[in-house]
Design a protein around this motif. Structure first.
Motif, PDB file in Angstrom:
ATOM      1  N   PHE A 123     -23.020 -41.788   5.452  1.00 27.61           N
ATOM      2  CA  PHE A 123     -22.199 -41.410   4.301  1.00 27.61           C
ATOM      3  C   PHE A 123     -20.725 -41.456   4.670  1.00 27.61           C
ATOM      4  O   PHE A 123     -19.892 -41.934   3.898  1.00 27.61           O
ATOM      5  CB  PHE A 123     -22.582 -40.003   3.834  1.00 27.61           C
ATOM      6  N   TRP A 124     -20.413 -40.977   5.848  1.00 27.70           N
ATOM      7  CA  TRP A 124     -19.008 -40.903   6.246  1.00 27.70           C
ATOM      8  C   TRP A 124     -18.404 -42.295   6.363  1.00 27.70           C
ATOM      9  O   TRP A 124     -17.244 -42.513   6.014  1.00 27.70           O
ATOM     10  CB  TRP A 124     -18.876 -40.120   7.550  1.00 27.70           C
ATOM     11  N   PHE A 136     -31.978 -43.129   5.378  1.00 26.59           N
ATOM     12  CA  PHE A 136     -31.128 -42.297   4.509  1.00 26.59           C
ATOM     13  C   PHE A 136     -29.656 -42.518   4.870  1.00 26.59           C
ATOM     14  O   PHE A 136     -28.785 -42.543   4.007  1.00 26.59           O
ATOM     15  CB  PHE A 136     -31.474 -40.824   4.659  1.00 26.59           C
ATOM     16  N   ILE A 140     -26.460 -41.421   2.253  1.00 26.63           N
ATOM     17  CA  ILE A 140     -26.709 -40.090   1.713  1.00 26.63           C
ATOM     18  C   ILE A 140     -26.184 -39.060   2.699  1.00 26.63           C
ATOM     19  O   ILE A 140     -26.580 -39.058   3.861  1.00 26.63           O
ATOM     20  CB  ILE A 140     -28.219 -39.859   1.504  1.00 26.63           C
ATOM     21  N   PRO A 141     -25.284 -38.162   2.271  1.00 30.32           N
ATOM     22  CA  PRO A 141     -24.900 -37.091   3.175  1.00 30.32           C
ATOM     23  C   PRO A 141     -26.093 -36.167   3.390  1.00 30.32           C
ATOM     24  O   PRO A 141     -27.000 -36.174   2.561  1.00 30.32           O
ATOM     25  CB  PRO A 141     -23.784 -36.367   2.414  1.00 30.32           C
ATOM     26  N   PRO A 142     -26.150 -35.367   4.413  1.00 28.56           N
ATOM     27  CA  PRO A 142     -25.129 -35.126   5.425  1.00 28.56           C
ATOM     28  C   PRO A 142     -25.201 -36.103   6.603  1.00 28.56           C
ATOM     29  O   PRO A 142     -24.672 -35.785   7.650  1.00 28.56           O
ATOM     30  CB  PRO A 142     -25.491 -33.716   5.895  1.00 28.56           C
ATOM     31  N   LEU A 143     -25.863 -37.235   6.434  1.00 23.61           N
ATOM     32  CA  LEU A 143     -25.974 -38.147   7.571  1.00 23.61           C
ATOM     33  C   LEU A 143     -24.685 -38.945   7.718  1.00 23.61           C
ATOM     34  O   LEU A 143     -23.902 -39.069   6.788  1.00 23.61           O
ATOM     35  CB  LEU A 143     -27.189 -39.047   7.372  1.00 23.61           C
ATOM     36  N   MET A 153     -11.812 -38.261  -4.224  1.00 25.03           N
ATOM     37  CA  MET A 153     -10.882 -38.919  -3.295  1.00 25.03           C
ATOM     38  C   MET A 153      -9.513 -39.064  -3.944  1.00 25.03           C
ATOM     39  O   MET A 153      -8.488 -38.807  -3.313  1.00 25.03           O
ATOM     40  CB  MET A 153     -11.415 -40.314  -2.932  1.00 25.03           C
ATOM     41  N   LEU A 155     -17.497 -38.679  -6.517  1.00 27.49           N
ATOM     42  CA  LEU A 155     -16.883 -38.796  -5.190  1.00 27.49           C
ATOM     43  C   LEU A 155     -15.569 -39.573  -5.265  1.00 27.49           C
ATOM     44  O   LEU A 155     -14.566 -39.178  -4.646  1.00 27.49           O
ATOM     45  CB  LEU A 155     -17.852 -39.493  -4.230  1.00 27.49           C
ATOM     46  N   ALA A 191     -26.627 -33.796  -0.437  1.00 31.13           N
ATOM     47  CA  ALA A 191     -27.672 -33.739   0.582  1.00 31.13           C
ATOM     48  C   ALA A 191     -28.946 -33.138   0.024  1.00 31.13           C
ATOM     49  O   ALA A 191     -30.032 -33.426   0.506  1.00 31.13           O
ATOM     50  CB  ALA A 191     -27.188 -32.947   1.787  1.00 31.13           C
ATOM     51  N   ILE A 237     -20.860 -32.975   0.128  1.00 30.08           N
ATOM     52  CA  ILE A 237     -21.918 -33.251   1.101  1.00 30.08           C
ATOM     53  C   ILE A 237     -23.120 -32.348   0.843  1.00 30.08           C
ATOM     54  O   ILE A 237     -24.262 -32.798   0.806  1.00 30.08           O
ATOM     55  CB  ILE A 237     -21.370 -33.082   2.534  1.00 30.08           C
ATOM     56  N   LYS A 289     -19.161 -44.933   4.592  1.00 32.03           N
ATOM     57  CA  LYS A 289     -18.841 -45.387   3.234  1.00 32.03           C
ATOM     58  C   LYS A 289     -17.675 -44.587   2.681  1.00 32.03           C
ATOM     59  O   LYS A 289     -16.782 -45.137   2.029  1.00 32.03           O
ATOM     60  CB  LYS A 289     -20.065 -45.240   2.340  1.00 32.03           C
ATOM     61  N   PHE A 290     -17.690 -43.309   2.952  1.00 28.40           N
ATOM     62  CA  PHE A 290     -16.605 -42.443   2.476  1.00 28.40           C
ATOM     63  C   PHE A 290     -15.257 -43.002   2.915  1.00 28.40           C
ATOM     64  O   PHE A 290     -14.326 -43.131   2.115  1.00 28.40           O
ATOM     65  CB  PHE A 290     -16.811 -41.037   3.038  1.00 28.40           C
ATOM     66  N   LEU A 291     -15.144 -43.352   4.194  1.00 28.94           N
ATOM     67  CA  LEU A 291     -13.842 -43.790   4.723  1.00 28.94           C
ATOM     68  C   LEU A 291     -13.354 -45.058   4.042  1.00 28.94           C
ATOM     69  O   LEU A 291     -12.182 -45.147   3.657  1.00 28.94           O
ATOM     70  CB  LEU A 291     -13.950 -44.001   6.239  1.00 28.94           C
TER      71      LEU A 291
END
Lengths: 478, 517
Positions: free
Chosen positions: A388-389, A377, A382-385, B180, B176, B140, B136, A391-393
């Protein structure tokens, strides 16, 4: 005349070299049972080198007249590389014990590869870069064919060697062109020469250098070796390939792009955007049909490199920080996933690699199944993992750099990628149980697995630290 | 209650329960889940009691702010709209656990953990005050729902779980990117600040479309609704209840919290698109519902039709429409949940969802027939039940801006009556065709406990909706004021008549009476 400050700046490499040589002697003259001791000593050497990073940072940023850089960026990358290398060493003994192939050369080769990677990420000159790269590659070729009796392993080593040499040649040719047209091999000098416009010859040099580097990070269209090598190499070696050298190559690419080729940003940005999108798309589409988990992880790594490059495409400090954060989280997920894959052993303890054999794992090995699902996941973003962060950055950096279209295409393609990660989770959780695996995993495997899973789940609490460290690393390049 | 982090506590209780459930046996897991959800329900009641509903109260209450995640913060807080949706969530959760008490036999601990985790995320979605925290939580929710459908679902569960996951994921990722961009533009992740930020109207269109992609899929709106019937049919009963009862509301909540206040100009410009899709949805999905032979599918399609009434109300840009949309969401959450439970009751006995296999249940299951009738009537929108209030207000609101949308929307109620009554007739009336269906026992005590509370609230909401409207009023006023400058001109040309003096009015009335006699 060599200054002490320069020597202290490369202290981690010195420690690794000395440690590697000493352990090589020990394994050559030691008794048969020495392999496990060498394993642990190699890990200790890596820890010592990791501690020495503080020392190198204090005596940086330039050493040996700019041939080597010991800045925050290299320290960040090296910390990551050392951790990944240590994990690859720790995960190995149980795997090799089954094939009676447990030999002390494995940790020694990893140490030498690590020295090479350290040189790659702290290169300040095209020649330092090349020497570091070759040092890493030579050790890697041997590692790929480490199980010499195994046909697939030998084949993997040969393929890696032939294609790797080709890539080195391309890189060297690019370096030669750049040297010819700019008159220097130092990053600063090249950057200075490019600042007054990019000539045709320089452009060719740039393209060849990036092509050579794209091979090393296994980005499309230079990815062909990856699936075969990942599948054929022994699993602990694949773990290593997918983590440490990947970080080193990506960090190296970032450094060359920003420090040496910075003024030609508009020229390489197109290349990086194409390579990034092609890797994301190809990595996710080609992974769908795979039945071998290691091969799937190879495509997954191609896919992930694509995402990491989006940060570089942005070309801003935030983008570089995002790429480095991406690699950090990617290493965690990869080591975790491979710690799971290494536990795929049938009742006799022989390794299995087919995805189908994972069926119904959630009923026989609950903990392992949950960890596997968490990593998958997370890889799917997929958040909240924590995945995800990552990819987000990179997407956030792209949006901030006015590359919203790139971000939209990239993120839409990540949905395709989600499909094959989901397929693994489906096999583990929804399918009827297949033949059960060995009932318990090794203690070391479980510790690494749990540690990675915990960070992936609770990673957001580390955000302030990660933000600060990656921002400092990125700032040292600009 | 000042300063007490009740919202975090409401998320911590089910989270702790979820972790505990993973490590215990089936029996203990059931009890842990029930206790955790009941405790959350009590906390929800406390939250409602302590919520200041007066006009002078601050719009955002129970705020918490912890900047522990670097780029974004653990920021929670609710207004009346969020309060009502949280109340709906905590009310339905114990019922879901109860509905799974016997129906779920395998891997009970994991099942209960997935549901409790779902509850954490649902409360998080409605309480989040940070844009990325919201995202999130929003996203989730896919993980537990994917597992619930895939592990405990029906025969075709794997296809349904993939479709659900990938469809909603594709919708959300575009949102998303828009988020941003907004954060870079406005320089904050705080939802309340962003709700008052004026984005460039040209960019608003793109941002609005990106959010629309996510919420339209979640809602779901025609033509991206096709994942819903599959997911509903394959999900276990409690999964359907939570899907229809709360998850669909996230789409409506998204429109009311993000699309409308953040992009008022774009909303006004694209409102005809929403009206058009909603009109098609109301008529088309109602007709599709009419010909279904599978009970769950029928109710799933009716959900799409009801959600179209919600979007109509939301994009009416006036108080009646907004209040009506919220009331339909709450009412539909209860009624569709109850209808899925009603299906679950007979499915547990006969293990088929084929309408044709049942018949004449009013004879052997009289209690069931009464409750099912009540919920069927509520779904139709009979006055005195919850849905009437919402549907009436929504359509009244939309009439002021688009008479055509109101006209077509209202046919949905007629068609709704047709398919619900037809369903009821086939299941509860007529002769008892099948011996096994005729031999089914009436509602057990457990099932009564599941359905009776919903029935009570459905009637309460229908008879005295003020209890539910009052907390939302300040928030809806604020939203209406925000939309006022952008709201499209209506085509109904309503003119206020001059007030008739009291004396004349009385005389008029007597005259009218005289004529009538």
């Amino acid at each position: 005349m060599i200054e002490t400050a320069s020597l202290l700046a490369v202290l981690p490499e010195l420690i690794l070299t000395a440690g590697g040589l000493a352990l090589l002697m020990a394994s050559a003259f030691g008794r048969d049972g020495i392999a496990r001791v060498v394993n642990w000593l190699a890990v200790l050497t890596l820890i010592a080198a990791g501690l020495a990073l503080w020392c190198s940072l204090e005596h940086g940023p330039d050493a040996f007249d700019g041939l080597v850089r010991a800045d925050a960026f290299s320290v960040f990358a090296k910390a990551l590389i050392y951790s990944a290398a240590a994990a690859a060493i720790l995960l190995a003994p149980r795997f090799f014990a089954v094939g009676h192939a447990i030999r002390p050369e494995y940790p020694v080769l990893i140490l030498f590869a690590t020295v090479g990677m350290g040189m790659m990420v702290s290169a300040g000159d095209m020649l330092t870069l090349y020497v570091g790269l070759e040092m890493n590659s030579l050790a890697s070729y041997v590692l790929a064919s480490f199980m010499r009796q195994d046909e697939r392993s030998s084949e993997a080593g040969l393929k890696y060697f032939v294609l790797g040499s080709l890539a080195s040649g391309i890189l060297l040719y690019g370096t030669a062109l750049l040297y010819g047209f700019t008159g220097t091999t130092g990053f600063d000098g090249i950057s200075l020469a490019l600042a007054d416009g990019v000539s045709k010859g320089e452009l060719f040099g740039l393209v060849f250098v990036l092509a050579g580097l794209a091979f090393k990070i296994s980005a499309v269209p230079f990815h062909m070796w990856t699936p075969d090598v990942y599948e054929g190499a022994p699993t602990p070696v694949t773990t290593f390939f997918a983590s440490a050298p990947k970080v080193a190559a990506v960090a190296l690419t970032v450094r060359v792009a920003i420090e040496a080729l910075g003024p030609a940003g508009l020229d390489w940005q197109q290349i990086v955007i194409f390579v990034a999108l092609a890797s994301i798309l190809f990595g996710s589409v080609a992974a769908i049909g795979q039945t071998n988990i290691k091969r799937l992880m190879a495509y997954s790594s191609i896919n992930n490199v694509g995402f990491a490059l989006i940060g570089l495409a942005a070309g801003t400090p935030a983008g570089v920080a995002a790429t480095m954060s991406y690699m950090t989280i990617y290493v965690l997920m990869t080591i975790g996933s491979f710690a799971c894959i290494l536990q795929m052993r049938d009742a006799q303890g022989n390794p299995v690699e087919s995805i189908a054999s994972l069926a119904g794992l959630s009923q026989s090995r609950k903990g392992l199944a949950a960890a596997f699902a968490i990593f998958m996941f997370s890889m799917a973003g997929i958040p909240p993992l924590f995945g995800f962060w990552a990819k987000f950055l990179v997407f956030d950096a792209a949006v901030a750099a006015n590359l919203a279209a790139l971000a939209v295409i990239g993120i839409a393609a990540s949905v395709i990628g989600a499909y094959y990660y989901l397929k693994i989770i489906k096999t583990i959780y929804f399918d009827e149980p297949a033949a059960a695996y060995e009932a318990r995993g090794g203690a070391v495997e479980n510790v690494i697995l749990t540690a990675c899973a915990v960070v992936i789940v609770l990673g957001y609490l580390l955000n302030p630290v990660l933000d600060q460290a990656s921002a400092a690393a990125a700032a040292s390049l600009f | 209650m000042d300063g007490f982090p009740i919202l975090s506590l409401m998320m911590a209780v089910p989270m702790a329960g979820a972790i505990a459930c993973l490590f215990v046996g089936a029996r203990q897991a059931r009890w842990i889940a029930l206790l955790a959800t009941l405790a959350d329900f009590v906390l929800g009641i406390l939250l409602w009691i302590n919520f200041d509903q007066s006009g002078s109260a601050p719009q955002w209450q129970f705020q918490e702010y912890l900047p522990i995640f670097g780029r974004f913060a653990w920021a929670l807080g609710i207004d009346g709209i969020a309060l009502m949706l949280i109340a709906l969530t905590v009310f339905l959760m114990p019922i879901c656990i109860g509905a799974s008490w016997q129906a779920i036999e395998k891997r009970v601990g994991e099942y209960m953990a997935a549901f409790l985790f779902m509850e954490v995320l649902m409360i998080g979605v409605f309480a989040a005050q940070d844009l990325f925290l919201f995202y999130i939580m929003f996203e989730a929710g896919l993980i537990p729902m994917y597992l619930i459908i895939g592990i405990w679902g029906g025969a075709d569960r794997i296809y349904a779980s993939y479709k659900f996951f990938l469809y909603t994921l594709l919708g959300s990722v575009l949102m998303l990117i828009a988020m941003m961009w907004m954060v870079h533009e406005a320089g904050t992740t705080q939802i309340p600040v962003l709700m008052a930020y004026n984005f460039d109207p040209h960019i608003q269109i793109w941002l609005w479309l990106a959010f629309f992609a996510s919420f339209a899929v979640k809602m779901p709106m025609w033509p991206v609704h096709t994942w819903l019937p599959d997911a509903h049919v394959q999900a276990p009963t409690a999964g359907s209840v939570i899907l229809a009862g709360v998850l669909l509301k996230m789409g409506g909540y998204g429109f009311i919290r993000f699309s409308l206040p953040m992009f008022p100009e774009a909303s006004a410009e694209l409102a005809p698109l929403i009206w058009g899709l909603s009109m098609v949805a109301v008529v088309y999905t109602s007709l599709v519902a009419l010909v279904q032979s599978d009970m769950k599918k029928l109710i799933a399609y009716s959900s799409v039709a009801h959600m179209a009434i919600v979007t109509l109300g939301l994009f009416a840009f006036n108080r009646a429409g907004l209040e009506g949309a919220m009331m339909v969401m709450l009412g539909h959450g209860l009624v569709s949940g109850a209808l899925f439970l009603c299906v679950g009751v007979i499915y547990d006995r006969l293990h088929t969802r084929e309408i044709a296999r049942y018949g004449g249940l009013a004879i052997n299951m009289p209690k069931y027939a009464v409750l099912f009738l009540l919920f069927a009537m509520a779904a139709v929108g009979l006055p005195g039940t919850s849905n009437f209030v919402g549907e009436f207000l929504s359509l009244m609101g939309v009439y002021q801006v688009s008479t055509w949308a109101a006209l077509v929307g209202t046919t949905g109620i007629i068609l709704g009556a047709a398919y619900m009554l037809y369903l009821y007739r086939r299941i509860c009336y007529g002769e008892q065709k099948n011996a096994d269906a005729a031999a089914m026992p009436d509602l057990s005590m457990r099932e009564m406990w599941l359905l009776a509370p919903i029935a009570a609230v459905v009637l309460w909401m229908g008879v005295y909706p003020e209890s539910f409207l009052a907390p939302m009023r300040p928030a809806i006023h604020a939203l209406e004021a925000r939309l006022a400058s952008a709201a499209p001109a209506g085509d109904s040309k309503i003119e206020m008549g001059a007030a008739i003096p009291a004396g004349d009015g009385a005389a008029h009335e007597t005259a009218a009476h005289g004529e009538a006699h």
